[in-house]
Design a protein around this motif. Structure first.
Motif, short mmCIF file in Angstrom:
data_model
loop_
_atom_site.label_atom_id
_atom_site.label_comp_id
_atom_site.label_asym_id
_atom_site.label_seq_id
_atom_site.Cartn_x
_atom_site.Cartn_y
_atom_site.Cartn_z
N ASN A 162 50.89 90.07 36.90
CA ASN A 162 51.98 89.20 36.45
C ASN A 162 51.55 87.75 36.58
N ILE A 163 51.48 87.04 35.47
CA ILE A 163 51.07 85.65 35.51
C ILE A 163 52.07 84.78 34.75
N ARG A 164 52.08 83.52 35.09
CA ARG A 164 52.99 82.56 34.47
C ARG A 164 52.28 81.93 33.28
N ILE A 165 52.93 81.94 32.13
CA ILE A 165 52.30 81.40 30.93
C ILE A 165 53.21 80.37 30.26
N LYS A 166 52.58 79.55 29.46
CA LYS A 166 53.30 78.58 28.65
C LYS A 166 53.02 78.92 27.19
N ALA A 167 54.05 79.39 26.51
CA ALA A 167 53.87 79.90 25.15
C ALA A 167 54.23 78.88 24.08
N ARG A 168 53.48 78.95 22.98
CA ARG A 168 53.81 78.19 21.78
C ARG A 168 54.23 79.18 20.71
N SER A 169 55.42 79.01 20.19
CA SER A 169 55.90 79.92 19.15
C SER A 169 55.30 79.53 17.80
N ILE A 170 54.74 80.51 17.10
CA ILE A 170 54.21 80.26 15.76
C ILE A 170 54.77 81.28 14.78
N VAL A 171 54.75 80.92 13.52
CA VAL A 171 55.25 81.79 12.46
C VAL A 171 54.08 82.58 11.89
N GLU A 172 54.27 83.87 11.70
CA GLU A 172 53.18 84.72 11.25
C GLU A 172 52.58 84.23 9.93
N ALA A 173 53.42 83.72 9.05
CA ALA A 173 52.93 83.25 7.75
C ALA A 173 51.98 82.06 7.88
N ASP A 174 52.04 81.37 9.02
CA ASP A 174 51.18 80.20 9.22
C ASP A 174 49.83 80.54 9.84
N VAL A 175 49.61 81.80 10.16
CA VAL A 175 48.36 82.20 10.81
C VAL A 175 47.23 82.24 9.78
N ASP A 176 46.21 81.43 10.01
CA ASP A 176 45.01 81.42 9.17
C ASP A 176 44.00 82.36 9.84
N LEU A 177 43.95 83.60 9.38
CA LEU A 177 43.15 84.62 10.06
C LEU A 177 41.67 84.25 10.16
N ILE A 178 41.13 83.70 9.09
CA ILE A 178 39.70 83.35 9.10
C ILE A 178 39.41 82.31 10.17
N GLN A 179 40.27 81.30 10.24
CA GLN A 179 40.08 80.24 11.24
C GLN A 179 40.30 80.76 12.65
N VAL A 180 41.32 81.60 12.82
CA VAL A 180 41.62 82.16 14.14
C VAL A 180 40.47 83.05 14.61
N GLN A 181 39.93 83.87 13.70
CA GLN A 181 38.79 84.72 14.05
C GLN A 181 37.59 83.88 14.47
N TYR A 182 37.37 82.78 13.77
CA TYR A 182 36.26 81.89 14.10
C TYR A 182 36.44 81.28 15.49
N GLN A 183 37.65 80.81 15.78
CA GLN A 183 37.92 80.20 17.08
C GLN A 183 37.80 81.21 18.21
N LEU A 184 38.37 82.40 18.01
CA LEU A 184 38.28 83.44 19.04
C LEU A 184 36.84 83.86 19.28
N SER A 185 36.05 83.92 18.23
CA SER A 185 34.65 84.31 18.36
C SER A 185 33.88 83.27 19.17
N ASN A 186 34.08 82.01 18.85
CA ASN A 186 33.40 80.94 19.59
C ASN A 186 33.83 80.90 21.05
N THR A 187 35.11 81.16 21.28
CA THR A 187 35.60 81.18 22.66
C THR A 187 34.96 82.32 23.44
N LEU A 188 34.79 83.47 22.79
CA LEU A 188 34.15 84.60 23.46
C LEU A 188 32.69 84.28 23.78
N PHE A 189 31.98 83.66 22.86
CA PHE A 189 30.60 83.27 23.13
C PHE A 189 30.53 82.33 24.33
#
Length: 213
Positions: free
Chosen positions: A82-109
């Motif tokens: 159980n951890i305390r988080i600070k969430a940002r609400s986003i709309v699904e239609a605003d998700v740029d999958l290609i950009q999000v995949q790129y950012q997540l990949s770089n973060t994993l590296f």
């Protein structure tokens, strides 16, 4: 429609604890999350990390869920404690999958170079397959260019070893252990079941009393 607890948590814009709602990776990004999980399962997790995460409210099938599109380290840790988080609400239609995949990949590296990872806790071939199947090809190309000056869109065993700070031979040895264990199990089955070594197996060989146990 009556607001769900998950929607209420996002709407009030205040930090909340993950025990109050269930946070999952956004479904189109689940394969990337699996790659994160493979790395994090073999790692010494950090005690300090960002508690911010972008979330999408789920409407079905489980309204109590929130879907994360970033900070998969936090999502992984939230599955275990159980951890305390600070969430940002986003709309699904605003998700740029290609950009999000790129950012997540770089973060994993970046995580792979920062965390203490035990090669003996990895399945190198399976990990490489998942990384190459799930991560952004552009991110893989960029990390190849940065570390090896090679224009490739796939991760090699050499690059994986460099990212997690071990030798290629360590990964080869670990894979040899895994393959050897698999071969032993197959041989044990063959010793019990004659049908597995027969050129023309028949039903009686599968159900023989000689290999019931």
């Amino acid at each position: 429609m009556k607001p769900t607890k998950a929607n209420s948590q996002l709407a009030n814009k205040r930090p909340f604890y993950t025990k109050e709602v269930m946070i999952r990776p956004y479904p189109p990004l689940f394969k990337i999350y699996q790659s994160y999980a493979q790395i994090l399962n073999a790692s010494q997790l950090p005690t300090h990390f960002q508690h911010d995460v972008s979330l999408i409210s789920a409407t079905a099938p489980a309204p109590a869920e929130l879907f994360a599109t970033d900070n998969f380290l936090l999502v992984y840790i939230a599955q275990q404690q159980n951890i305390r988080i600070k969430a940002r609400s986003i709309v699904e239609a605003d998700v740029d999958l290609i950009q999000v995949q790129y950012q997540l990949s770089n973060t994993l590296f970046k995580l792979m170079t920062e965390l203490k990872i035990n090669p003996q806790a990895l399945n190198p071939d399976k990990l490489l397959h998942n990384l190459n199947q799930s991560l952004s090809k552009q991110a893989i190309y960029d990390v190849n260019q940065k570390l090896y000056d090679k224009p490739r869109c796939s991760l090699s065993r050499d690059l994986l070893a460099k990212l997690i700070d071990c030798s290629r031979n360590q990964l080869l040895y670990r894979q040899k252990q895994i393959n050897g264990s698999h071969d032993l199990r197959i041989q044990a089955l063959k010793n019990k079941c004659k049908a597995l070594t027969s050129v023309q197996p028949c039903a009686s060989q599968f159900w023989s009393l000689d290999h019931e146990n």
